[in-house]
Design a protein around this motif. Structure first.
Motif, PDB file in Angstrom:
ATOM      1  N   LEU A  88      -1.743   2.752 -12.749  1.00  0.00           N
ATOM      2  CA  LEU A  88      -1.980   3.960 -13.504  1.00  0.00           C
ATOM      3  C   LEU A  88      -3.593   4.205 -13.280  1.00  0.00           C
ATOM      4  CD1 LEU A  88      -1.208   6.458 -14.381  1.00  0.00           C
ATOM      5  CD2 LEU A  88      -0.930   5.502 -16.756  1.00  0.00           C
ATOM      6  N   LEU A  89      -4.109   5.223 -12.936  1.00  0.00           N
ATOM      7  CA  LEU A  89      -5.427   5.433 -13.242  1.00  0.00           C
ATOM      8  C   LEU A  89      -5.578   6.713 -13.935  1.00  0.00           C
ATOM      9  CD1 LEU A  89      -8.483   5.108 -12.583  1.00  0.00           C
ATOM     10  CD2 LEU A  89      -8.241   6.213 -10.392  1.00  0.00           C
ATOM     11  N   LEU A  90      -6.181   6.722 -15.064  1.00  0.00           N
ATOM     12  CA  LEU A  90      -6.255   8.069 -15.765  1.00  0.00           C
ATOM     13  C   LEU A  90      -7.767   8.581 -15.410  1.00  0.00           C
ATOM     14  CD1 LEU A  90      -4.732   6.916 -18.997  1.00  0.00           C
ATOM     15  CD2 LEU A  90      -3.666   8.180 -17.386  1.00  0.00           C
ATOM     16  N   LEU A  91      -7.782   9.554 -14.691  1.00  0.00           N
ATOM     17  CA  LEU A  91      -8.955  10.117 -14.392  1.00  0.00           C
ATOM     18  C   LEU A  91      -9.272  11.559 -15.146  1.00  0.00           C
ATOM     19  CD1 LEU A  91     -11.237   9.613 -12.069  1.00  0.00           C
ATOM     20  CD2 LEU A  91      -9.875  11.349 -10.748  1.00  0.00           C
ATOM     21  N   GLY A  92     -10.633  11.820 -15.532  1.00  0.00           N
ATOM     22  CA  GLY A  92     -11.073  12.934 -16.176  1.00  0.00           C
ATOM     23  C   GLY A  92     -12.217  12.747 -16.576  1.00  0.00           C
ATOM     24  N   VAL A  93     -13.073  14.098 -17.002  1.00  0.00           N
ATOM     25  CA  VAL A  93     -14.391  14.120 -17.455  1.00  0.00           C
ATOM     26  C   VAL A  93     -14.158  13.491 -18.762  1.00  0.00           C
ATOM     27  CG1 VAL A  93     -14.841  16.220 -16.211  1.00  0.00           C
ATOM     28  CG2 VAL A  93     -14.208  16.349 -18.370  1.00  0.00           C
ATOM     29  N   PRO A  94     -15.578  12.965 -19.288  1.00  0.00           N
ATOM     30  CA  PRO A  94     -15.749  12.307 -20.544  1.00  0.00           C
ATOM     31  C   PRO A  94     -15.165  13.210 -21.696  1.00  0.00           C
ATOM     32  CG  PRO A  94     -17.873  12.190 -19.485  1.00  0.00           C
ATOM     33  CD  PRO A  94     -16.846  13.263 -18.646  1.00  0.00           C
ATOM     34  N   GLY A  95     -14.534  12.545 -22.585  1.00  0.00           N
ATOM     35  CA  GLY A  95     -13.743  13.343 -23.642  1.00  0.00           C
ATOM     36  C   GLY A  95     -12.505  13.920 -23.564  1.00  0.00           C
ATOM     37  N   THR A  96     -11.808  13.593 -22.479  1.00  0.00           N
ATOM     38  CA  THR A  96     -10.383  14.092 -22.184  1.00  0.00           C
ATOM     39  C   THR A  96      -9.288  13.174 -22.791  1.00  0.00           C
ATOM     40  OG1 THR A  96     -10.639  13.143 -19.923  1.00  0.00           O
ATOM     41  CG2 THR A  96     -10.923  15.467 -20.376  1.00  0.00           C
ATOM     42  N   ALA A  97      -9.654  12.128 -23.557  1.00  0.00           N
ATOM     43  CA  ALA A  97      -8.734  11.175 -24.133  1.00  0.00           C
ATOM     44  C   ALA A  97      -8.358  10.092 -23.267  1.00  0.00           C
ATOM     45  CB  ALA A  97      -7.501  12.061 -24.843  1.00  0.00           C
ATOM     46  N   LYS A  98      -8.973   9.676 -22.270  1.00  0.00           N
ATOM     47  CA  LYS A  98      -8.378   8.798 -21.375  1.00  0.00           C
ATOM     48  C   LYS A  98      -8.090   7.378 -22.156  1.00  0.00           C
ATOM     49  CE  LYS A  98     -11.794   9.193 -18.537  1.00  0.00           C
ATOM     50  NZ  LYS A  98     -12.444  10.236 -19.177  1.00  0.00           N
ATOM     51  N   THR A  99      -9.155   6.943 -22.873  1.00  0.00           N
ATOM     52  CA  THR A  99      -9.073   5.891 -23.529  1.00  0.00           C
ATOM     53  C   THR A  99      -8.004   5.652 -24.478  1.00  0.00           C
ATOM     54  OG1 THR A  99     -11.509   5.029 -23.399  1.00  0.00           O
ATOM     55  CG2 THR A  99     -10.153   3.858 -24.913  1.00  0.00           C
ATOM     56  N   ILE A 179      -7.979  -5.779  -6.083  1.00  0.00           N
ATOM     57  CA  ILE A 179      -7.047  -5.259  -5.073  1.00  0.00           C
ATOM     58  C   ILE A 179      -5.922  -6.255  -4.630  1.00  0.00           C
ATOM     59  CG2 ILE A 179      -6.868  -5.061  -2.558  1.00  0.00           C
ATOM     60  CD1 ILE A 179      -9.683  -3.949  -2.537  1.00  0.00           C
ATOM     61  N   THR A 180      -6.191  -7.453  -4.500  1.00  0.00           N
ATOM     62  CA  THR A 180      -5.351  -8.630  -4.443  1.00  0.00           C
ATOM     63  C   THR A 180      -4.104  -8.566  -5.621  1.00  0.00           C
ATOM     64  OG1 THR A 180      -6.246 -10.117  -3.223  1.00  0.00           O
ATOM     65  CG2 THR A 180      -4.561 -11.195  -4.356  1.00  0.00           C
ATOM     66  N   ILE A 181      -4.671  -8.533  -6.762  1.00  0.00           N
ATOM     67  CA  ILE A 181      -3.636  -8.355  -7.893  1.00  0.00           C
ATOM     68  C   ILE A 181      -2.682  -7.271  -8.103  1.00  0.00           C
ATOM     69  CG2 ILE A 181      -3.876  -7.945 -10.345  1.00  0.00           C
ATOM     70  CD1 ILE A 181      -6.373  -9.474 -10.614  1.00  0.00           C
ATOM     71  N   LEU A 182      -3.289  -6.078  -7.407  1.00  0.00           N
ATOM     72  CA  LEU A 182      -2.419  -4.817  -7.622  1.00  0.00           C
ATOM     73  C   LEU A 182      -1.540  -4.829  -6.343  1.00  0.00           C
ATOM     74  CD1 LEU A 182      -4.950  -2.157  -8.819  1.00  0.00           C
ATOM     75  CD2 LEU A 182      -3.134  -3.922 -10.039  1.00  0.00           C
ATOM     76  N   SER A 183      -2.070  -5.368  -5.329  1.00  0.00           N
ATOM     77  CA  SER A 183      -1.197  -4.987  -3.995  1.00  0.00           C
ATOM     78  C   SER A 183      -0.163  -6.488  -3.823  1.00  0.00           C
ATOM     79  CB  SER A 183      -2.117  -5.282  -2.718  1.00  0.00           C
ATOM     80  OG  SER A 183      -3.032  -6.243  -2.669  1.00  0.00           O
ATOM     81  N   ALA A 221      -9.797   1.459  -0.402  1.00  0.00           N
ATOM     82  CA  ALA A 221      -8.474   0.316  -0.511  1.00  0.00           C
ATOM     83  C   ALA A 221      -7.880   0.259  -2.055  1.00  0.00           C
ATOM     84  CB  ALA A 221      -8.962  -0.907   0.063  1.00  0.00           C
ATOM     85  N   LEU A 222      -8.965   0.256  -2.975  1.00  0.00           N
ATOM     86  CA  LEU A 222      -8.598   0.054  -4.279  1.00  0.00           C
ATOM     87  C   LEU A 222      -7.948   1.335  -4.863  1.00  0.00           C
ATOM     88  CD1 LEU A 222      -8.539  -1.577  -6.967  1.00  0.00           C
ATOM     89  CD2 LEU A 222     -10.806  -0.689  -7.358  1.00  0.00           C
ATOM     90  N   ARG A 223      -8.481   2.384  -4.584  1.00  0.00           N
ATOM     91  CA  ARG A 223      -7.499   3.665  -4.930  1.00  0.00           C
ATOM     92  C   ARG A 223      -6.272   4.004  -4.631  1.00  0.00           C
ATOM     93  NH1 ARG A 223      -9.436   8.744  -7.012  1.00  0.00           N
ATOM     94  NH2 ARG A 223     -11.651   8.063  -6.939  1.00  0.00           N
ATOM     95  N   ARG A 224      -6.025   3.310  -3.315  1.00  0.00           N
ATOM     96  CA  ARG A 224      -4.583   3.405  -2.647  1.00  0.00           C
ATOM     97  C   ARG A 224      -3.570   2.638  -3.526  1.00  0.00           C
ATOM     98  NH1 ARG A 224      -7.018   2.943   2.367  1.00  0.00           N
ATOM     99  NH2 ARG A 224      -6.021   0.571   2.377  1.00  0.00           N
TER     100      ARG A 224
END
Length: 370
Positions: A88-99, A179-183, A221-224
């Motif tokens: 899971l990748l949580l993406l957003g501008v700073p301050g959107t509670a990702k962490t 990449i290897t870890i996730l794939s 490759a990583l984003r996929r």
């Protein structure tokens, strides 16, 4: 005193307890009431994890406080992703509670949010893969005893949730170690001729934003390897006021500061200023504004209000007033001394000065801006 009692005592004294410690009672109540299927090694079912983040009332009357105020579907997609083999990748501008969301997801799923890699420009590959105890290595050569596992390796071995914060701040060659870890769900250890295979329950949550300077773009490759969930800024002023009030209350309670509701009017004022400057237009839509160089995020609003409460507690009567937040707002808005100061002065004179009920705030801002 037992080890568990000692751990609990330390958690109670911690300035910022881990999510699984701060909300232990809620997690325990959810586990007791949760009769839905749970993925292997999950502490709660996906439904209970979503309830923990979004809040609700259990059948026994236990109130689960919201940890995240935002679209329910985003949380459900994030939780569902963790129940699959996709990271899971949580993406957003700073301050959107990702962490914040990342930590609470890990706490609810695995009961442990501490398997963390903090991304910086200097994060080495060992932080993602593994390192070595060099005393053991020199004395006995490469061995499992000499190997120092990373948080990611530990999560793989134990079927837990690992977290990688600020993924795009990590150098690209270190990012690619994932990449290897996730794939393949495996981590080779060529020095030992071995590998660590991920057991069921393992997954990874990463956070990233593309607004900071020095960002390293993710390779395709990583984003996929990730399912991406974009966390938006709070949709309405009321949502943002609610978020700021809740977090300030939580932070303030650990610092023995006065309760945030005593300054709800000032919290709403801070949120209004930040949203108007961030959006480049006043709330009524009548006046276009120049936006400063900073992000003016919800996290920064929380910081301004918390600092204001500390001023009110230690140098005032304990009630949050305009003079307590004025300096904090100035510091948040004016990052570039030249350009941002012009933006702030124009906003003060064209908007704040003319707004009903804001005279005290205008005078406080003028005083600290002088």
């Amino acid at each position: 005193m037992t080890v568990s009692a000692t751990t609990a005592a330390v958690a109670n004294e911690a300035l910022r307890p881990h999510a699984e410690d701060a909300f232990a009672d809620e997690l325990k109540a959810l586990a007791a009431a949760d009769d839905r299927p749970r993925p292997v090694r999950w502490k709660l079912s996906p439904w209970a994890v979503s309830t923990y983040l979004l809040g609700g009332t259990l059948s026994d009357g236990t109130v689960i406080t919201p940890k995240y105020v935002g679209p329910r579907r985003l949380v459900e997609v994030a939780v569902t992703t963790l129940a699959t083999d996709r990271a899971l990748l949580l993406l957003g501008v700073p301050g959107t509670a990702k962490t914040w969301v990342s930590e609470h997801l890990a706490a609810a799923v695995s009961g442990d949010s501490t398997l963390l890699v903090q991304g910086t420009a200097g994060t080495p590959e060992e932080a993602v893969r593994y390192g070595w105890n060099y005393a053991q290595l020199l004395a006995h050569g490469p061995s499992r005893d000499a190997l120092v596992p990373s948080p990611v390796m530990r999560a793989m071995s134990e079927g837990m949730t690992a977290r990688v914060e600020e993924l795009t701040r990590i150098p690209a060659d270190v990012q690619d170690a994932l990449i290897t870890i996730l794939s393949e769900k495996t981590l080779p250890v060529p020095e030992l001729g071995q590998e660590v295979q991920a057991v069921r329950g393992f997954n990874l949550i990463a956070t990233a934003n593309d607004r900071d300077r020095g960002v390293n773009e993710l390779s395709s490759a990583l984003r996929r390897r990730f399912n991406t969930v974009v966390l938006p800024l709070p949709a309405t002023p009321d949502d943002e006021v609610d978020i700021v009030s809740r977090r300030v209350d939580q932070i303030g309670s650990s610092l023995d500061l006065p309760a945030a509701p005593d300054g709800l009017a000032e919290i709403r004022r801070v949120v209004t200023v930040f949203r108007e400057l961030r959006n480049g237009i006043t709330t009524d839509g009548r006046t276009k504004l120049k936006s400063p160089s900073g992000t003016l995020s919800t996290a920064e609003a929380i910081s301004v209000v918390t600092n204001g409460l500390a001023l009110a507690a230690h140098f005032g009567d304990g009630v949050l007033r305009p003079g307590d937040v004025a300096a904090g707002i100035l510091g948040a808005v004016v990052r570039d001394p030249a350009a941002d100061r012009v933006v702030w002065q124009e906003y003060l004179e064209t908007v704040v000065r003319e707004r009903d009920g804001w005279k005290d705030f205008y005078r406080a801002c003028r005083e600290v801006s002088a």
